[in-house]
Write an enzyme that holds these catalytic residues in place. Sequence first.
Site, PDB file in Angstrom:
ATOM      1  N   GLY B  42     -39.435  43.147  31.201  1.00 14.87           N
ATOM      2  CA  GLY B  42     -40.649  42.722  30.511  1.00 14.87           C
ATOM      3  C   GLY B  42     -41.581  42.087  31.526  1.00 14.87           C
ATOM      4  O   GLY B  42     -41.404  42.238  32.740  1.00 14.87           O
ATOM      5  N   ARG B 330     -50.525  27.883  15.082  1.00 16.63           N
ATOM      6  CA  ARG B 330     -49.731  28.786  14.254  1.00 16.63           C
ATOM      7  C   ARG B 330     -48.861  28.089  13.229  1.00 16.63           C
ATOM      8  O   ARG B 330     -48.761  28.543  12.090  1.00 16.63           O
ATOM      9  CB  ARG B 330     -48.825  29.592  15.174  1.00 16.63           C
ATOM     10  CG  ARG B 330     -49.631  30.479  16.031  1.00 16.63           C
ATOM     11  CD  ARG B 330     -48.785  31.209  16.999  1.00 16.63           C
ATOM     12  NE  ARG B 330     -49.649  32.189  17.628  1.00 16.63           N
ATOM     13  CZ  ARG B 330     -49.273  32.978  18.608  1.00 16.63           C
ATOM     14  NH1 ARG B 330     -48.048  32.893  19.075  1.00 16.63           N
ATOM     15  NH2 ARG B 330     -50.108  33.841  19.114  1.00 16.63           N
ATOM     16  N   ARG B 435     -45.468  27.211  20.591  1.00 16.89           N
ATOM     17  CA  ARG B 435     -46.223  27.861  21.659  1.00 16.89           C
ATOM     18  C   ARG B 435     -47.625  28.189  21.174  1.00 16.89           C
ATOM     19  O   ARG B 435     -47.808  28.685  20.071  1.00 16.89           O
ATOM     20  CB  ARG B 435     -45.527  29.144  22.084  1.00 16.89           C
ATOM     21  CG  ARG B 435     -46.324  29.965  23.052  1.00 16.89           C
ATOM     22  CD  ARG B 435     -45.566  31.169  23.543  1.00 16.89           C
ATOM     23  NE  ARG B 435     -45.435  32.227  22.564  1.00 16.89           N
ATOM     24  CZ  ARG B 435     -46.407  33.084  22.231  1.00 16.89           C
ATOM     25  NH1 ARG B 435     -47.605  32.998  22.783  1.00 16.89           N
ATOM     26  NH2 ARG B 435     -46.189  34.028  21.339  1.00 16.89           N
TER      27      ARG B 435
HETATM   28  C1  LIG Z   1     -45.980  41.610  18.299  1.00 19.66           C
HETATM   29  C2  LIG Z   1     -46.087  40.557  19.355  1.00 19.66           C
HETATM   30  C3  LIG Z   1     -47.331  40.198  19.852  1.00 19.66           C
HETATM   31  C4  LIG Z   1     -47.440  39.216  20.839  1.00 19.66           C
HETATM   32  N1  LIG Z   1     -48.677  38.897  21.307  1.00 19.66           N
HETATM   33  C5  LIG Z   1     -48.788  37.973  22.301  1.00 19.66           C
HETATM   34  C6  LIG Z   1     -50.069  37.657  22.853  1.00 19.66           C
HETATM   35  O1  LIG Z   1     -51.100  38.180  22.430  1.00 19.66           O
HETATM   36  N2  LIG Z   1     -50.116  36.752  23.847  1.00 19.66           N
HETATM   37  C7  LIG Z   1     -49.004  36.155  24.336  1.00 19.66           C
HETATM   38  O2  LIG Z   1     -49.122  35.359  25.268  1.00 19.66           O
HETATM   39  N3  LIG Z   1     -47.783  36.446  23.847  1.00 19.66           N
HETATM   40  C8  LIG Z   1     -47.642  37.339  22.846  1.00 19.66           C
HETATM   41  N4  LIG Z   1     -46.398  37.627  22.342  1.00 19.66           N
HETATM   42  C9  LIG Z   1     -45.201  37.056  22.965  1.00 19.66           C
HETATM   43  C10 LIG Z   1     -44.860  37.799  24.248  1.00 19.66           C
HETATM   44  O3  LIG Z   1     -45.137  39.168  24.109  1.00 19.66           O
HETATM   45  C11 LIG Z   1     -43.408  37.661  24.659  1.00 19.66           C
HETATM   46  O4  LIG Z   1     -43.005  36.348  24.550  1.00 19.66           O
HETATM   47  C12 LIG Z   1     -43.226  38.082  26.088  1.00 19.66           C
HETATM   48  O5  LIG Z   1     -43.778  39.348  26.315  1.00 19.66           O
HETATM   49  C13 LIG Z   1     -41.774  38.077  26.499  1.00 19.66           C
HETATM   50  O6  LIG Z   1     -41.659  38.635  27.784  1.00 19.66           O
HETATM   51  P1  LIG Z   1     -40.290  38.620  28.566  1.00 19.66           P
HETATM   52  O7  LIG Z   1     -40.546  39.290  29.855  1.00 19.66           O
HETATM   53  O8  LIG Z   1     -39.753  37.249  28.605  1.00 19.66           O
HETATM   54  O9  LIG Z   1     -39.274  39.456  27.670  1.00 19.66           O
HETATM   55  P2  LIG Z   1     -39.350  40.930  27.022  1.00 19.66           P
HETATM   56  O10 LIG Z   1     -40.648  41.572  27.201  1.00 19.66           O
HETATM   57  O11 LIG Z   1     -38.806  40.771  25.654  1.00 19.66           O
HETATM   58  O12 LIG Z   1     -38.356  41.765  27.882  1.00 19.66           O
HETATM   59  C14 LIG Z   1     -36.982  41.634  27.787  1.00 19.66           C
HETATM   60  C15 LIG Z   1     -36.363  42.600  28.747  1.00 19.66           C
HETATM   61  O13 LIG Z   1     -34.988  42.302  28.862  1.00 19.66           O
HETATM   62  C16 LIG Z   1     -34.233  43.465  28.695  1.00 19.66           C
HETATM   63  N5  LIG Z   1     -32.957  43.049  28.125  1.00 19.66           N
HETATM   64  C17 LIG Z   1     -32.733  42.165  27.121  1.00 19.66           C
HETATM   65  N6  LIG Z   1     -31.416  42.010  26.936  1.00 19.66           N
HETATM   66  C18 LIG Z   1     -30.808  42.797  27.832  1.00 19.66           C
HETATM   67  C19 LIG Z   1     -29.458  43.059  28.141  1.00 19.66           C
HETATM   68  N7  LIG Z   1     -28.466  42.452  27.504  1.00 19.66           N
HETATM   69  N8  LIG Z   1     -29.191  43.950  29.126  1.00 19.66           N
HETATM   70  C20 LIG Z   1     -30.197  44.563  29.807  1.00 19.66           C
HETATM   71  N9  LIG Z   1     -31.483  44.331  29.569  1.00 19.66           N
HETATM   72  C21 LIG Z   1     -31.779  43.465  28.594  1.00 19.66           C
HETATM   73  C22 LIG Z   1     -35.052  44.376  27.846  1.00 19.66           C
HETATM   74  O14 LIG Z   1     -34.672  45.699  28.079  1.00 19.66           O
HETATM   75  C23 LIG Z   1     -36.452  44.065  28.355  1.00 19.66           C
HETATM   76  O15 LIG Z   1     -36.695  44.836  29.494  1.00 19.66           O
HETATM   77  C24 LIG Z   1     -46.280  38.596  21.338  1.00 19.66           C
HETATM   78  C25 LIG Z   1     -45.037  38.944  20.828  1.00 19.66           C
HETATM   79  C26 LIG Z   1     -44.938  39.894  19.824  1.00 19.66           C
HETATM   80  C27 LIG Z   1     -43.606  40.166  19.233  1.00 19.66           C
END
Ligand SMILES: Cc1cc2nc3c(=O)[nH]c(=O)nc-3n(C[C@H](O)[C@H](O)[C@H](O)COP(=O)(O)OP(=O)(O)OC[C@H]3O[C@@H](n4cnc5c(N)ncnc54)[C@H](O)[C@@H]3O)c2cc1C
Lengths: 251, 638
Positions: B42, B330, B435
Amino acid sequence: MDLTLYVWRQAGPDAAGEMKRYEAQGMSPDMSFLEMLDVVNERLILEGEEPIVFEHDCREGICGACGMVINGVAHGPQRATTTCQLHMRQFNDGDTIYIEPWRSTAFPVLRDLMVDRSSFDRIIEAGGYVSVSTGSARDANEIPVPKADADSAMDAAACIGCGACVAACPNGAAQLFTSAKVAHLGLLPQGQPERLSRTRAMVAVMEDEAFGSCTNHRECEAVCPKQISVDYIARLNRDYLKAQLLDPNAK
Amino acid sequence: MQLDAKIPTGPIAEKWEKARFDLKLVNPANKRKFEILIVGTGLAGASAAATLGELGYNVRCFCFQDSARRAHSIAAQGGINAAKNYQNDGDSVFRLFYDTVKGGDYRAREANVHRLAEVSVNIIDQATAQGVPFAREYGGLLANRSFGGAQVSRTFYARGQTGQQLLLGAYQALMRQVKAGRVTLHARTEMLDLVVHEGRARGIVTRDLATGDIRSWSGDAVVLATGGYGNVYYLSTNAKGSNVTAAWRAHRRGAYFANPCYTQIHPTCIPVSGDYQSKLTLMSESLRNDGRIWVPTAPGDSRRPTDIPESERDYYLERRYPAFGNLVPRDVASRAAKKEADDGRGVGPGGLGVYLDFANAIERLGQDAIAARYGNLFEMYERITGDDPYRVPMRIFPAVHYTMGGLWVDYNLMTTVPGLYSIGESNFSDHGANRLGASALMQGLADGYFVLPNTIGDYLAQHMGEERLETSDSAFTAIEDDVRGRTRKLLETNGKRTVDDFHRELGLLMWNECGMERSAEGLRRALAKIPEMREEFHQNVRVLGGDQTVNQSLEKAGRVADFFELAELMCIDALNRDESCGGHFRTEHQTPEGEAQRDDENFRYVAAWECTGDFAKPVLNKEPLEFENVKLTQRSYK
Ligand SMILES: Cc1cc2nc3c(=O)[nH]c(=O)nc-3n(C[C@H](O)[C@H](O)[C@H](O)COP(=O)(O)OP(=O)(O)OC[C@H]3O[C@@H](n4cnc5c(N)ncnc54)[C@H](O)[C@@H]3O)c2cc1C
Ligand code: FES
C-alpha cells in the site's frame, strides 16, 4: 429473481475446464453481481462443492482485481462499470448468464475465473514511471502545468489495470493499457525527459509478452470501465515513431 | 516491560532534525549487504520499498493481491493533507500538527505528529515529481480543498481518486526498483507468521496463494505495512481482503498492540441494502463541503425527500454546530447521524440513513461544477443504489472505516520486537483516538518515503557484519510447522458453517457492542460471547478443498480466526478505557451535550497490550502522553 448460471470451472492452470450449470434462486436486484456469486458460493459450500474462485478486493471499481466475461462481454452489460459495481438490476428474472474468465494467452487461467495478469506489471516495470528518487523533488508549484494537460493526464491515469481491454480485443492486444500509462506521464512536464525512451521500453516488453497487435477494433474502449479513450493509442503510435527516430536516450 | 518511546529531546520543531543527526547511518557500500522484508505494498509499503531500494538496500516486498498496485490504499478517494499553505489561509506546520493532535482528542504522541506535519510538504513535492496528476487551477498551480475537521484548505486531491494516483506513483517507483534489481516482489503471497529468534525479528513465513507452498524468508529487518483491521466488523469500507493476520501474528510473537479499541466510523457511506451485503461503500467526506445533511423534522416521515418542504427539514449539523456545520469531525458527524436514527428520524430501509443533499450547491455553482468535483462519486452512487444524486439527495449512514489502533511503535517506528517495524495504518502512531480526513495517506507516505528510510539504518548499523539466520534453522522450521498445522486443522474441521457465516456473526456483535458507542455492560456481554464463538468456529467451520492450490475459503478462514482473537482484545481495551475519547465513545462518559468526555487524569496514556497466550488476560503496559505544545481542551466544534 431466479437465474440460471453457466460458470467456467477449471481446477488449476493445467487442468481442462468446463462450463457448469448452477441455479441461482431468490436473488435481489439490489445485490451486486459479486454478492450474487457470494450467495451461490455459500450454498455450494454447504452442499459440499468447492466455491467458484474469482478475484476481487475493493468491490468499489478501483483496484482492478475483479473481472469476468459476462454473456460474452468483459465486465458485463453496463457501460463504464467493473464487474464488482455491476448490480443485478441490470438483469431480468429468469435470465441465463454465462460467466467466463478473461480469455487471452497473455493472461493464463489459474483457477476458475482467476487469471494471471502479471504481464501488465512487467510492462510498467519496463519504464512506466518518472525516474525521481525520494527526496530529490523540488517544490511542487515550481512547475505550473496547464489545467487541460493535468486533466487529460488524469483521464489516462484513471486506468485500473483490470485487463478488460485485452480480454475484449480480438487480437488480445494491450495497446490501451500501455498507451494510457505512456500518455499519463507523457502529458506532464515531469514525464518529458524520459518520454521517448519510456515509450520504446514499454512497447518492447509489451511485444515480448504474449499480447497480440492492435488492428483498431476499438473493442477495448467499449469495455473499459474507466472509459479510457483509444485516442491514447494514436498518441502512443506517434510517440513510438518519434522514439524510433529521435530518442535522445537510445544507445 | 518499560516502554521507551525514544522521543528525541529538545524543542518540538527540532526533534526530527536532531533524531536524523543522532541516528546511526549505514554507509552506501554496506547497504547492499542487508536484506529487508517488507510486507505490504500500500502507500506505506510501496513507498518504503521503493525508497529503501533507491538507497541501495536489498528489499523483498510481499502482498496478497495479484499485483502490488491493488493494495487497499488504491480506494482512498478524498485527498491528502499537507501544510503547504499555498492558499495563504493561515496554514502552517504547527497548525497541521495542532489540528491533528486536537482531532485525535489528545491521545497521540506530540513528537510523531509534529514530524508528520513537517514531512507532509515533501510528500506533495515527491508525488508531483513522480507525475501524480493532482488537481490544478487554471493558472497551472495545485488546487486545494478543505476537509472534515479543518478550517483551512490544505487537502490536495486527484479527482475522487487520490489514493489511486498516490499509490500508482508509489507502485511505479517500486517497479523502477524492481527493474533496477533492488526490490524483489512477491505478489499473491501472504505472510502467516513472524520468526523471532533471540529476541529479534529474523524473518517471516508465507503461503503462496497460487500454489499453496509454505516457506520462510530470512531478513535483517522486517517491516509490516499491512494496513488496518476494520474488517473485524465484517462490514466496513475496507477492501474484502484487508485483515489483521500479519500484525496479529507479530503480536502473538511479542509485539505490543496499542489502543485496539480506537476505530473510526465514517459518517458518509452508502447504507446497507440487505443481508447479502458484502461490504460498505464510502462516499468521500469531501462531499460534505458542498452537500448539506438533513433529516425530516417529524419522526417517521416517509414522504419522498423532494416532497419535504424546507421548513420541515432539520439540517441538524448546521443547527448543532454553527461554526463547523457539515464539516465537523467524523466521530461527531457519525454519532449525530446515529442519534437521528435512534430518535426515529432516519430515512430509507430500516430508518438507517440520513440525507446528503446537493440541491443548494447545484443551484449556487451549477451542475457542471458539481460534476467536475464529484462526478465519479455520483456515478458510483447511482450504480449502487439506482438513484441519481443530481436529482434526489443521497442517503448515507456511518460505517466502520479506519483503525487508529495498531502495533505499538517507538519514535523510530520500531515495535517492541527489535528489528520489527510497523508503518502506515498497521501501527498506532499519529492519529490518537480519531483520525482527521486526508491524514492516513499523509501518514502512510510520510512513514514510507521519509521516516522509516531514515530510522531503520540505526538498527541495521548495530548489526553490521552479523550473519542472517538460515531458513533451515529450527527457528524457521518450527514456525513453518506451526503454520502447516494451523492450515491442516482448518481444512480438517469440516464442520457445518461457512467462514463468512461466522465472520458476519462476529462483525455484528462487534458493531453492536464495540462500535459507534460502547458501554461496560455491552462490552462484558461481548467478552462473554467472543470466546464461545471462537470455540465454535474452530469446531464447526467448513473449509473445502486442498492446501496445494488456490483456496480462497482457506485464506479467509485463517484471517477470520485471527479476527476472533483480536476482537477479544478490542473489547478488553474498550472496557479498560473508562472514558470517552475520539472514536471511542463510552455511553457512561459524555458531556451534557452528548459529546465525548475525556478523563485526562486517568487515561492520558497509550494502552499497549502484551500477549500472554491467554487471550482473556493480556498485560497492559502504559505509555504516558505528555503535552508540552498543545493545550488540552474539550474539543468544541460549535
Ligand atoms: C474507501 C476508503 C477511502 C479512504 N479515503 C481516504 C482519503 O481520502 N484520505 C486519507 O488520508 N485516507 C483515506 N483512507 C484511509 C487510507 O486509504 C488507508 O488508511 C491507507 O491507504 C492505508 O495504507 P497502508 O499502506 O497502511 O495499507 P494498505 O493500503 O491497506 O495496504 C496493505 C498492504 O498489506 C498487504 N498485506 C496485508 N496483510 C498481508 C499479509 N498477511 N501478507 C502479505 N501482505 C499483506 C496487502 O496486500 C497490501 O499490499 C480511505 C480508506 C478507505 C477504506
Ligand atoms: S473488486 Fe476492485 S475493481 Fe472490482
